[in-house]
Design an enzyme around this catalytic site. Structure first.
Site, PDB file in Angstrom:
ATOM      1  N   ASP A 445      -3.314 -14.902  -5.562  1.00 52.60           N
ATOM      2  CA  ASP A 445      -3.202 -13.525  -5.052  1.00 52.60           C
ATOM      3  C   ASP A 445      -3.841 -13.467  -3.658  1.00 52.60           C
ATOM      4  OD1 ASP A 445      -2.720 -10.764  -5.054  1.00 52.60           O
ATOM      5  OD2 ASP A 445      -4.545 -10.297  -6.183  1.00 52.60           O
ATOM      6  N   GLU A 448      -2.122 -13.486   1.865  1.00 53.43           N
ATOM      7  CA  GLU A 448      -1.379 -13.154   3.102  1.00 53.43           C
ATOM      8  C   GLU A 448      -2.092 -13.654   4.362  1.00 53.43           C
ATOM      9  OE1 GLU A 448      -2.118 -10.934   0.662  1.00 53.43           O
ATOM     10  OE2 GLU A 448      -0.132 -11.052  -0.239  1.00 53.43           O
ATOM     11  N   ASP A 524       2.212  -4.792  -5.877  1.00 54.05           N
ATOM     12  CA  ASP A 524       1.660  -3.470  -6.201  1.00 54.05           C
ATOM     13  C   ASP A 524       2.644  -2.310  -6.085  1.00 54.05           C
ATOM     14  OD1 ASP A 524      -0.448  -5.181  -6.354  1.00 54.05           O
ATOM     15  OD2 ASP A 524      -1.686  -4.195  -4.855  1.00 54.05           O
TER      16      ASP A 524
HETATM   17  O1  MIG Z   1      -6.430  -5.730  -3.986  1.00 53.08           O
HETATM   18  O2  MIG Z   1      -6.716  -8.866  -8.471  1.00 53.08           O
HETATM   19  O3  MIG Z   1      -1.321  -7.541  -6.310  1.00 53.08           O
HETATM   20  O4  MIG Z   1      -1.670  -7.763  -9.064  1.00 53.08           O
HETATM   21  O5  MIG Z   1      -4.163  -6.986 -10.087  1.00 53.08           O
HETATM   22  C1  MIG Z   1      -5.988  -5.905  -5.281  1.00 53.08           C
HETATM   23  C2  MIG Z   1      -6.525  -7.499  -8.479  1.00 53.08           C
HETATM   24  C3  MIG Z   1      -6.030  -7.357  -5.658  1.00 53.08           C
HETATM   25  C4  MIG Z   1      -3.673  -7.355  -6.022  1.00 53.08           C
HETATM   26  C5  MIG Z   1      -2.566  -7.850  -6.882  1.00 53.08           C
HETATM   27  C6  MIG Z   1      -2.697  -7.266  -8.251  1.00 53.08           C
HETATM   28  C7  MIG Z   1      -4.039  -7.608  -8.844  1.00 53.08           C
HETATM   29  C8  MIG Z   1      -5.154  -7.127  -7.923  1.00 53.08           C
HETATM   30  N1  MIG Z   1      -4.977  -7.693  -6.594  1.00 53.08           N
END
Ligand code: MIG
Length: 847
Positions: A445, A448, A524
């Site tokens: 996650d 980016e 999201d």
């Molecule tokens: O800023 O890890 O898209 O699926 O639950 C949020 C927490 C960070 C973004 C992901 C989301 C995840 C969440 N993450």
């Protein structure tokens, strides 16, 4: 920004983080200033809005002065303000490079999997006239006009696909522009992850991966960009892949109708042009940028997630609920709260006092566990990953050598430089401990990479320095490929650590070629009907960008779905490649039983159907690994001659033979469905429809309109609660009568190991259905096309749908006919066969 909500942010952000978020811009600006040579541009913190310069500020190529062709067929054209080089790579693929300095150094690309030197020689010829130079390959003609220097692209029949307006222009600071026109009436697909309708014509997009912190239809850019477009009209398609990773903007007739305007802030103009049908173009593009690997079969099952399941007793409770309620499920996901204060590769021992015990218990119940890993490494001398990273010099630095600091969940972090092969190797190895604990797969996650500042979409400063395989590069060049390289490090590490099993990585960010390493989810979204609708166009365009295995947060990430929306979403996602429920911290419960018994029963029905269809879905996944064809397909992709499909994105094809037309509106209990050429059976009622018409079908809450291509043979397994629960000893085949000859495929292997590269370890069957006229006869032949994998079901139950009358004779060649039955009310026939190998069954009808 529609996606931004202060309340949502305050829900999850601590005061400490707010302070860090406030300090970040100041601190970053001062570090940027310190490490920028005096007199150059002022430090800015970027947030993903493309600064488009006026057209007059670009210098275009001017007139052609000379050209030459080398023995490899490469053509170099010299114009007043730069050079163009055309390199034919295949009959339908030509690379075009433009350089104002005329220096064609070997290209460097993280996207391309098959570089120039790997393509066999191609036949081409050059035609020179007063006005233009033409490079002809078998399928493609690239024309370079001489006065001034502009490009046109034609297919082999001489039909114009693209025709430059101003052509390619540059600025002294490195910005470039390309303006070319496309055919009127053309549709345009691809570009990776775009929260909009399927057809991109009339819209403008950016290529710059950001965390939008929640998004709405129309918000752009998002987490994953792919600078690849398919422009198609009347059955002909052009593929355009712009291999440049700098921040870019792609305007598809939004400013000027039928003009494609591409701009980028740096790098070289290097475009790969393709021509053919949408399918051949995508096949070529995925030959160039690579295809997905076969995932473990269990990943095609259902995944349950939320931010976050903890403590460990809660995780086990969720797992037990699935089994007690007989809701099939293969995986439980662990979000950031499993970690010790968001330190990657650690556990929160208070919440998870017995990790190994918990994971063993999950495994005993047939579950797999996937855990999240972010790129940000907490600055903390007491944390081993931080210390190792410092020792190895693994973190991204400013040009002056000081380490970059950015705020994320754990607080201030350093970020690994995944463009350094040694760092990728180190990172891959970090998974060892979590694998030893018993985790099965991982979810990358925030890659980016995202920062938690008060301004959503903030990305790191452009001047950060990267290794880039030893050649050196800046954030401006690397930003868009960073997420893909994190996924690559994870994938390669898992493959190395556990060579007997297929790695599985889920990534949020990515770039062209990411499919070689990971699958993707559209992150999201929201619990709204429009987001349900968006999940279809987004998954379709990702597929048309070479990324076949994707899916949304089913039920929506932020907010809570109504029971009706959840039921409809579970139905749709049963037919999308990645099938996972996930939701935001503090959002209402989103397990299939959280919406009452009626919705739970509907979830069970579609989960069971998904599991029954696994052999069919797995075959579609295998096809994607071989040709790049998406698992779910836009109708326009499969029926490019049918213009009425060009903007159709509320229905789609699932594999070769199923057409899915979901309900996407509150309260709706019927809908119109466009059936393309051929004939289609209603999956539920068996009713046969002629194609090329729109029909209205009933769809009460428990019905997802679903159609089967006449002539298809669809393989089913029994319902399982998880992949591998049962030894599959009977394959069910549903054969749908149609006159003429029709082919269907079935791919089989062990679903776990990477052994399928050798022929003993897999098997590809082709079913050939031949229907006589008027429903009077039918034969179905199974041919083993490839491989000799033998752990396959011996028994077959064959269902035949659509034959008229009563069978008068049935012949079986090779195999044993054990039983047969005829249901006079439906006309359906059923046969039990013992036939593990090739066979042929012929059915003749009486009156
Ligand atoms: O800023 O890890 O898209 O699926 O639950 C949020 C927490 C960070 C973004 C992901 C989301 C995840 C969440 N993450």
């Amino acid at each position: 920004m529609a996606g931004f909500s202060l309340r949502k942010l305050l829900d999850v952000i601590t005061p400490r983080m707010i302070v860090r978020g406030l300090i970040y811009p100041l601190r970053t600006a001062s570090r940027v200033r310190r490490s920028t040579p005096r007199g150059t541009s002022s430090p800015k913190v970027k947030s993903g809005t493309y600064p488009a310069a006026p057209l007059e500020t670009f210098s275009f190529l001017g007139n052609v002065t000379q050209f030459e062709r080398d023995e490899d067929g490469r053509v170099t054209v010299t114009a007043e303000n730069g050079k163009i080089r055309l390199t034919p790579l295949a009959d339908d693929l030509v690379q075009v490079r433009v350089r104002p300095d005329g220096m064609f150094v070997p290209p460097f690309s993280y996207a391309v999997a098959k570089p120039e030197g790997d393509w066999p020689p191609v036949e081409s010829k050059l035609v020179d006239t007063d006005d233009q130079i033409e490079l002809h390959t078998r399928m493609l003609r690239i024309v370079v006009h001489k006065h001034p220097c502009r490009l046109s692209v034609l297919d082999q029949a001489g039909r114009l696909l693209l025709s430059d307006v101003e052509g390619v222009g540059h600025q002294a600071d490195g910005q470039l522009i390309w303006r070319t026109s496309f055919r009127e009436g053309a549709a345009c697909y691809g570009l990776g992850e775009k929260a909009s309708a399927l057809n991109h014509v009339g819209r403008r997009f950016e290529m710059w991966n950001v965390d939008p912190s929640g998004y709405e239809r129309g918000d752009d850019p998002l987490y994953m960009s792919v600078p690849f477009l398919v422009v198609q009209t009347g059955g002909i398609a052009a593929g355009i892949f712009i291999d440049n990773s700098y921040h870019a903007q792609v305007d598809i007739g939004a400013t000027t109708p039928h003009v494609l305007e591409y701009r980028t802030l740096g790098g070289e103009f290097r475009v790969y042009l393709m021509a053919g049908t949408p399918q051949t173009v995508l096949e070529r593009f995925t030959e160039l940028t690579g295809r997905m690997n076969l995932p473990p079969l269990w990943t095609l099952g259902f995944h349950q997630s939320r931010w976050s399941y903890y403590p460990q007793s809660r995780v086990l409770e969720i797992a037990r609920e699935f089994r007690q309620r007989h809701l099939p499920c293969d995986a439980i996901h662990l979000d950031i709260d499993y970690m010790d204060d968001c330190r990657c590769f650690t556990w929160d021992k208070r919440r998870f006092p017995d990790v190994q015990g918990m994971l063993a218990e999950l495994h005993a119940q047939g579950f797999k566990a996937m855990a999240i890993i972010d790129p940000g490494i907490k600055i903390d001398p007491g944390y081993w990953v931080f210390r190792e990273g410092i020792q190895r010099d693994a973190f991204i630095c400013y040009p002056d050598g000081s380490r970059y600091v950015g705020p994320v969940w754990p607080g201030d972090c350093h970020f690994p430089d995944f463009t350094n092969p040694a760092v990728r190797e180190w990172w891959g190895g970090l998974y060892q401990g979590l694998l030893d604990d018993g985790l099965d797969a991982f979810w990358n996650d925030m890659n980016e990479f995202a920062l938690i500042t008060l301004k959503p979409r903030t990305t790191a400063p452009d001047i950060l320095h990267y290794d880039a395989e030893g050649r050196g590069a800046t954030e401006a060049e690397i930003h868009n490929v960073y997420g893909m390289l994190m996924a690559r490090a994870s994938f390669e590490g898992l493959r190395r650590l556990r060579p007997d099993r297929r790695p599985f990585v889920l990534t949020r960010s990515g770039w062209a070629g990411v499919q070689r390493y990971a699958v993707h989810w559209t992150a999201d979204n929201k619990s709204t009907w429009d987001h349900l609708r968006l999940s279809i166009s987004m998954v379709l365009n990702l597929g048309l960008s070479g990324i076949p295995f994707t899916g949304p947060d089913t039920g929506g990430f932020t907010g809570g779905p109504t029971p009706e929306l959840f039921a409809r979403w579970m139905q749709v996602s049963a037919f999308l490649p990645f099938y996972r429920v996930h939701s935001m911290i503090k959002s209402p419960d989103q397990e299939p039983w959280a919406f009452g018994p009626e919705v739970e029963a509907i979830c069970r029905k579609y989960l069971e159907l998904r599991y029954r269809l696994l052999p069919y879905l797995y075959t579609a996944v295998w096809q994607a690994t071989r040709t790049g064809i998406p698992i779910v397909r836009a109708l326009s992709f499969m029926y490019p001659d049918d213009l009425s499909t060009y903007s159709l994105d509320d229905q789609f094809l699932f594999g070769d033979s199923l057409l899915v037309a979901p309900i996407l509106e509150a309260g709706a209990e019927k809908r119109e469905v466009y059936l393309p050429a051929g004939e289609w059976y209603d999956f539920w009622t068996g009713q046969l429809y002629k194609g090329q018409q729109t029909v209205t079908v009933e769809a009460p809450l428990d019905v997802l309109p679903l159609f089967v291509r006449a002539g298809a043979v669809i393989p089913f397994w029994p319902v399982q609660q998880y992949v591998g629960e049962k030894q599959i000893d009977q394959l069910e085949l549903y054969a749908y009568y149609s006159a003429g000859e029709h082919t269907s495929l079935l791919y089989e292997d062990d679903g776990v190991t990477p052994d399928y590269v050798s022929p003993e370890a897999y098997r590809l069957s082709r079913f050939c259905l031949r229907g006589g006229e008027e429903g009077q006869s039918l034969s179905i032949e199974r041919v083993i096309e490839q491989g000799s994998y033998a752990e396959v079901p011996e028994q077959i139950r064959l269902h035949v749908i659509g034959l008229k009358g009563i069978p008068s004779r049935t012949d079986l060649e090779a195999g044993e006919l054990l039983a047969q039955a005829h249901d006079p009310s439906t006309g359906r026939l059923a046969y039990d066969l013992k036939a593990p190998e090739a066979f042929r069954i012929t059915i003749l009808q009486g009156r």
